[in-house]
Design a protein around this motif. Sequence first.
Motif, PDB file in Angstrom:
ATOM      1  N   SER A 199       0.823  -1.213   0.000  1.00 47.24           N
ATOM      2  CA  SER A 199       0.000   0.000   0.000  1.00 47.24           C
ATOM      3  C   SER A 199       0.858   1.265   0.000  1.00 47.24           C
ATOM      4  O   SER A 199       0.505   2.253  -0.653  1.00 47.24           O
ATOM      5  N   SER A 200       1.975   1.238   0.702  1.00 52.30           N
ATOM      6  CA  SER A 200       2.871   2.401   0.712  1.00 52.30           C
ATOM      7  C   SER A 200       3.403   2.683  -0.688  1.00 52.30           C
ATOM      8  O   SER A 200       3.492   3.843  -1.114  1.00 52.30           O
ATOM      9  N   LEU A 201       3.746   1.620  -1.407  1.00 54.28           N
ATOM     10  CA  LEU A 201       4.255   1.764  -2.768  1.00 54.28           C
ATOM     11  C   LEU A 201       3.215   2.396  -3.681  1.00 54.28           C
ATOM     12  O   LEU A 201       3.510   3.356  -4.415  1.00 54.28           O
ATOM     13  N   LEU A 202       1.976   1.894  -3.648  1.00 54.03           N
ATOM     14  CA  LEU A 202       0.934   2.403  -4.524  1.00 54.03           C
ATOM     15  C   LEU A 202       0.591   3.855  -4.199  1.00 54.03           C
ATOM     16  O   LEU A 202       0.424   4.687  -5.101  1.00 54.03           O
ATOM     17  N   GLU A 203       0.483   4.179  -2.915  1.00 49.58           N
ATOM     18  CA  GLU A 203       0.137   5.555  -2.544  1.00 49.58           C
ATOM     19  C   GLU A 203       1.220   6.541  -2.969  1.00 49.58           C
ATOM     20  O   GLU A 203       0.934   7.608  -3.514  1.00 49.58           O
ATOM     21  N   SER A 204       2.474   6.190  -2.718  1.00 48.19           N
ATOM     22  CA  SER A 204       3.560   7.105  -3.051  1.00 48.19           C
ATOM     23  C   SER A 204       3.724   7.245  -4.564  1.00 48.19           C
ATOM     24  O   SER A 204       3.978   8.333  -5.071  1.00 48.19           O
ATOM     25  N   CYS A 205       3.580   6.128  -5.299  1.00 48.51           N
ATOM     26  CA  CYS A 205       3.706   6.198  -6.758  1.00 48.51           C
ATOM     27  C   CYS A 205       2.588   7.045  -7.356  1.00 48.51           C
ATOM     28  O   CYS A 205       2.793   7.757  -8.342  1.00 48.51           O
ATOM     29  N   PRO A 224       8.316   5.063  -1.689  1.00 43.47           N
ATOM     30  CA  PRO A 224       8.638   5.831  -0.478  1.00 43.47           C
ATOM     31  C   PRO A 224       9.852   5.295   0.256  1.00 43.47           C
ATOM     32  O   PRO A 224      10.160   5.740   1.355  1.00 43.47           O
ATOM     33  N   TYR A 225      10.540   4.307  -0.345  1.00 44.51           N
ATOM     34  CA  TYR A 225      11.703   3.701   0.310  1.00 44.51           C
ATOM     35  C   TYR A 225      12.780   3.391  -0.731  1.00 44.51           C
ATOM     36  O   TYR A 225      12.499   3.157  -1.899  1.00 44.51           O
TER      37      TYR A 225
END
Length: 417
Positions: free
Chosen positions: A284-290, A297-298
Amino acid sequence: MPLLDGDHVTDDTGTGFVHTAPGHGLDDFEIWMNSGRLLAEKGIDSAIPYVVGDDGFYTKDAPGLDGARVIDDNGKKGDANQRVITALAERHAMVARGRVKHQYPHSRRSKKPVIFRNTPQWFVYMDRDISAEGGDTLRARALRAIDQTKFYPAAGQNRLRSMIADRPDWVLSRQRARGVPITVFVNKETGEILRDEVVNHRIAQSFEEEGADARYKPGAAQHYLGSQYPVEDYEMVTDVLDVWFDSGSTHSFVLRNKQKWPHLKFPASMYLEGSDQHRGWFHSSLLESCATNGFAPYDSVLTHGFTMDGEGRKMSKSLGNTVAPQDIIKQYGADILRLWVASSDYSEDLRLGKEIIQTTVDSYRKLRNTLRWLLGNLAHYQPSDTVAFADMPELERLMLHRLAQLDGRVLHRLQGI
């Protein structure tokens, strides 16, 4: 009504003409949606009605049955079955009736039976163009970001990549009593989302002052809409966000909050969690940041295994098989726990129990006694006893060479940390 050829009906599990309920089963839903063109040619509206509401009652889309309840708040059967049977009998449309006992899906937490029903949801699309220039999608951005990220162990990259490559659109909404609400108003007549900066500001301000529960206070809708919009014309969405959306937003509200945490960098140097987070926090962090930034995000992702009991079972309070680090330290000392950690492969699931700890204790004693014996041999050492490297036997020179290599690797690793 047309006949739809369903691949889920096979000659070894039953064949024949069966009814299709696309609003209440996955197989039926998929075949109905995939048959849109055929239905249109037959002049049939392919829209699936919402026959059962979130309260378990039939809706107005089930004429003559609206108000009948399929299942109540306690998971008990309602009066809907009997009312359907009575309606069929009155119209002489029922050949026979009987009772069949079969397995039924149940809630994992409450153990109560559940039913399948179609509901409107909120999605994040994976394959729609999201760039100003055109030709870019969230899936494409995420896959590029994965290629630019380091993974420890490396197998994590392929695992996350396959999940992103094959995943459907992201369903953001959940119909639950707890959670962060989706702060959206929808026009009841047109279905259009209300986009108004003044309304959004009121919602954001109330959340900041009172928390997310402010959304559920009496009169909240009127307060948010103000005098610009009639409250009776709009529906306040009561769905909550997928919990992974909450945790996935930490890159925006933690890493980028320089006022509170000025020492943090964005993107993060590393995200570290268990291997199950390829489908959770990492995902989820990947999709939101992209979607919002265009990149991950990392810089790197490290995944570790889980601690199991001595028999390989997951530790849980209900099983009573947990092992507290404090208990190990109290009985054996902190060095035993440190040695067990240092000798374990963090990328795999780790077993921890009395026999395993005893093995570590035995190894520690051998190591400690060996060091004591070596130090004892050096107790009477004098500088005049030193043997020149060139005069040493070949095996001793090899051991010193290997020791120097190990020392260099350890120092290099420590400097990297």
